[in-house]
Design a protein around this motif. Sequence first.
Motif, PDB file in Angstrom:
ATOM      1  N   GLY A   1       0.829  -1.201   0.000  1.00  0.00           N
ATOM      2  CA  GLY A   1       0.000   0.000   0.000  1.00  0.00           C
ATOM      3  C   GLY A   1       0.860   1.247   0.000  1.00  0.00           C
ATOM      4  N   VAL A   2       0.205   2.402   0.162  1.00  0.00           N
ATOM      5  CA  VAL A   2       0.925   3.673   0.047  1.00  0.00           C
ATOM      6  C   VAL A   2       1.952   3.852   1.170  1.00  0.00           C
ATOM      7  CG1 VAL A   2      -0.748   5.085   1.346  1.00  0.00           C
ATOM      8  CG2 VAL A   2       0.616   6.127  -0.488  1.00  0.00           C
ATOM      9  N   MET A   3       1.698   3.253   2.352  1.00  0.00           N
ATOM     10  CA  MET A   3       2.647   3.414   3.455  1.00  0.00           C
ATOM     11  C   MET A   3       3.958   2.679   3.178  1.00  0.00           C
ATOM     12  SD  MET A   3       1.338   5.482   5.618  1.00  0.00           S
ATOM     13  CE  MET A   3      -0.250   6.177   6.082  1.00  0.00           C
TER      14      MET A   3
ATOM     15  N   PRO B   1      -6.112  10.665   9.196  1.00  0.00           N
ATOM     16  CA  PRO B   1      -5.976  11.107   7.809  1.00  0.00           C
ATOM     17  C   PRO B   1      -5.117  10.217   6.930  1.00  0.00           C
ATOM     18  CG  PRO B   1      -4.540  12.402   9.191  1.00  0.00           C
ATOM     19  CD  PRO B   1      -5.296  11.486  10.108  1.00  0.00           C
ATOM     20  N   GLY B   2      -4.546   9.164   7.523  1.00  0.00           N
ATOM     21  CA  GLY B   2      -3.936   8.101   6.737  1.00  0.00           C
ATOM     22  C   GLY B   2      -3.000   8.512   5.637  1.00  0.00           C
ATOM     23  N   ALA B   3      -3.363   8.133   4.397  1.00  0.00           N
ATOM     24  CA  ALA B   3      -2.467   8.255   3.246  1.00  0.00           C
ATOM     25  C   ALA B   3      -1.959   9.670   3.016  1.00  0.00           C
ATOM     26  CB  ALA B   3      -3.174   7.739   1.989  1.00  0.00           C
ATOM     27  N   SER B   4      -2.779  10.674   3.313  1.00  0.00           N
ATOM     28  CA  SER B   4      -2.362  12.062   3.085  1.00  0.00           C
ATOM     29  C   SER B   4      -1.108  12.418   3.872  1.00  0.00           C
ATOM     30  CB  SER B   4      -3.477  13.034   3.476  1.00  0.00           C
ATOM     31  OG  SER B   4      -4.600  12.864   2.654  1.00  0.00           O
TER      32      SER B   4
ATOM     33  N   ASN C   1      -5.234  10.656  -6.034  1.00  0.00           N
ATOM     34  CA  ASN C   1      -5.520   9.262  -6.370  1.00  0.00           C
ATOM     35  C   ASN C   1      -4.414   8.407  -5.750  1.00  0.00           C
ATOM     36  OD1 ASN C   1      -5.615   6.721  -7.656  1.00  0.00           O
ATOM     37  ND2 ASN C   1      -6.636   7.580  -9.440  1.00  0.00           N
ATOM     38  N   PHE C   2      -4.665   7.944  -4.522  1.00  0.00           N
ATOM     39  CA  PHE C   2      -3.616   7.228  -3.796  1.00  0.00           C
ATOM     40  C   PHE C   2      -3.315   5.860  -4.404  1.00  0.00           C
ATOM     41  CE2 PHE C   2      -4.983  10.282  -0.510  1.00  0.00           C
ATOM     42  CZ  PHE C   2      -3.753  10.850  -0.238  1.00  0.00           C
TER      43      PHE C   2
END
Length: 500
Positions: free
Chosen positions: A16-18, A433-436, A183-184
Amino acid sequence: MSNVQKKTDVILIGAGVMSATLGSLLKELAPEWDIKVFEKLADAGEESSNEWNNAGTGHSALCELNYTSEKADGSIDITKAIRINEQFQLSRQFWSYLVSSKLIRNPQDFIMPIPHMSLVQGEKNVSFLKKRFEALSNNPLFQGMEYSDSPDKLKEWIPLIMKGRTSNEPIAATKIDSGTDVNFGALTRMLFDHLKNKGVQVHYKRSVKDIKRKSDGMWEVKVADVDSGKVEYHTAKFIFIGGGGGSLPLLQKTGIPESKHIGGFPVSGLFMVCNNPEVIAQHHGKVYGKAKVGAPPMSVPHLDTRYIDNKKTLLFGPFAGFSPKFLKTGSNLDLISSVKPNNILTMLAAGVKEMALTKYLIQQVLLSNEKRVEELREFIPNAKSEDWDIVVAGQRVQVIKDTEAGGKGTLQFGTEVVSAADGSVAALLGASPGASTAVHVMLEVLEKCFPENMNKWEPKIKEMIPSYGMSLVDHPDFFNEIHASTSQTLGLIKKESVYS
């Protein structure tokens, strides 16, 4: 895979993005380190990071009312809004570095400029919004924000929302043009393409079954091929667990003391997506309202212009739901199997405390499509049910833990890192807010897990993220300079003349 080297420096669990962000940072800071990634699905960014599984908002507190609270004396606390905004600026800076270094290309494929707006109705809410506007608009991070309670002005800003509105209730909105739609999913896939080009081994359809500490201090990860069932063992000095809702069960398998007395409560979501191009064309912006009483913060209703597959679309939601799964692709046994002897009292305490949330979720699960359309009509009075379809969004596992402030079984709504005392393993838990704020969160992982390297790495970090280690709110000129340059690099400048 029999010829794959089993020993490595870093293992990232979850594509994932992290993990993508941490891997990208490490490849710049320690290019000689070997990194392996294991993902149980067939591609990167398919769970929480996927563009259909999150709001796609560049969360910077420009429109999200839950990041500003009213104090007992009536004043507005903007501390959290400033913190979230500054964290998003770190992400913008790192993405700009990657684009300007030609490590990723075509930023318009993952980030677009879009006005961010807050919309409220009723005298009390209008009063709150005006005070919020006054508190934020004097702050350099929120310059350019406008406020209006004039129906004529609101018709200019949000024609679709104002059309057919007959209520005499006071209505007001704020608008700021420097917001973004992110668009993550696309960003995650770009970052993993970049990592593969840098020699990172990314293994899809590989499910991590166990994590154990060996006598030499290394971590051993048991990995199964999803298709064949073949099992392999990989060892690493450092492991990052970035598996979205799947992180908590894997963290528990490590057995580290920090994994005790932590539970998770899954909340699922639905969005309504517009299928009528004429309706989509009438709205341009991300418009956030106020959460209903008893609703979790991530259930704040919003009407969003989104760019998915380079196509403009319109989403409304989210509607909360309940599923015992920790991932969309998870098991119905996820919740019950996460209850352990060390966290059962924490989980039970949360159950007693969160009766309002439980009631809210039951109500949401029982909502008919007609009731959802009624809620949509609070935003779009003339909405027609045939113009809207339902999309099932991602699962979010909210952290439950014992805190000094909240006591036993406190439900946490933020994003947090849990790491071993020696920094050899870290896991990311939580939601918005996670991915941001992925870059901020992964810098926190580096600081917690590699303190001995930070002095050596700091010059490179500041090259990639110029505001690292400083507060932008205290350096408004530097903020304007950084914001203008990242806007230019990311192709956002045309909508942000206030900074040019």
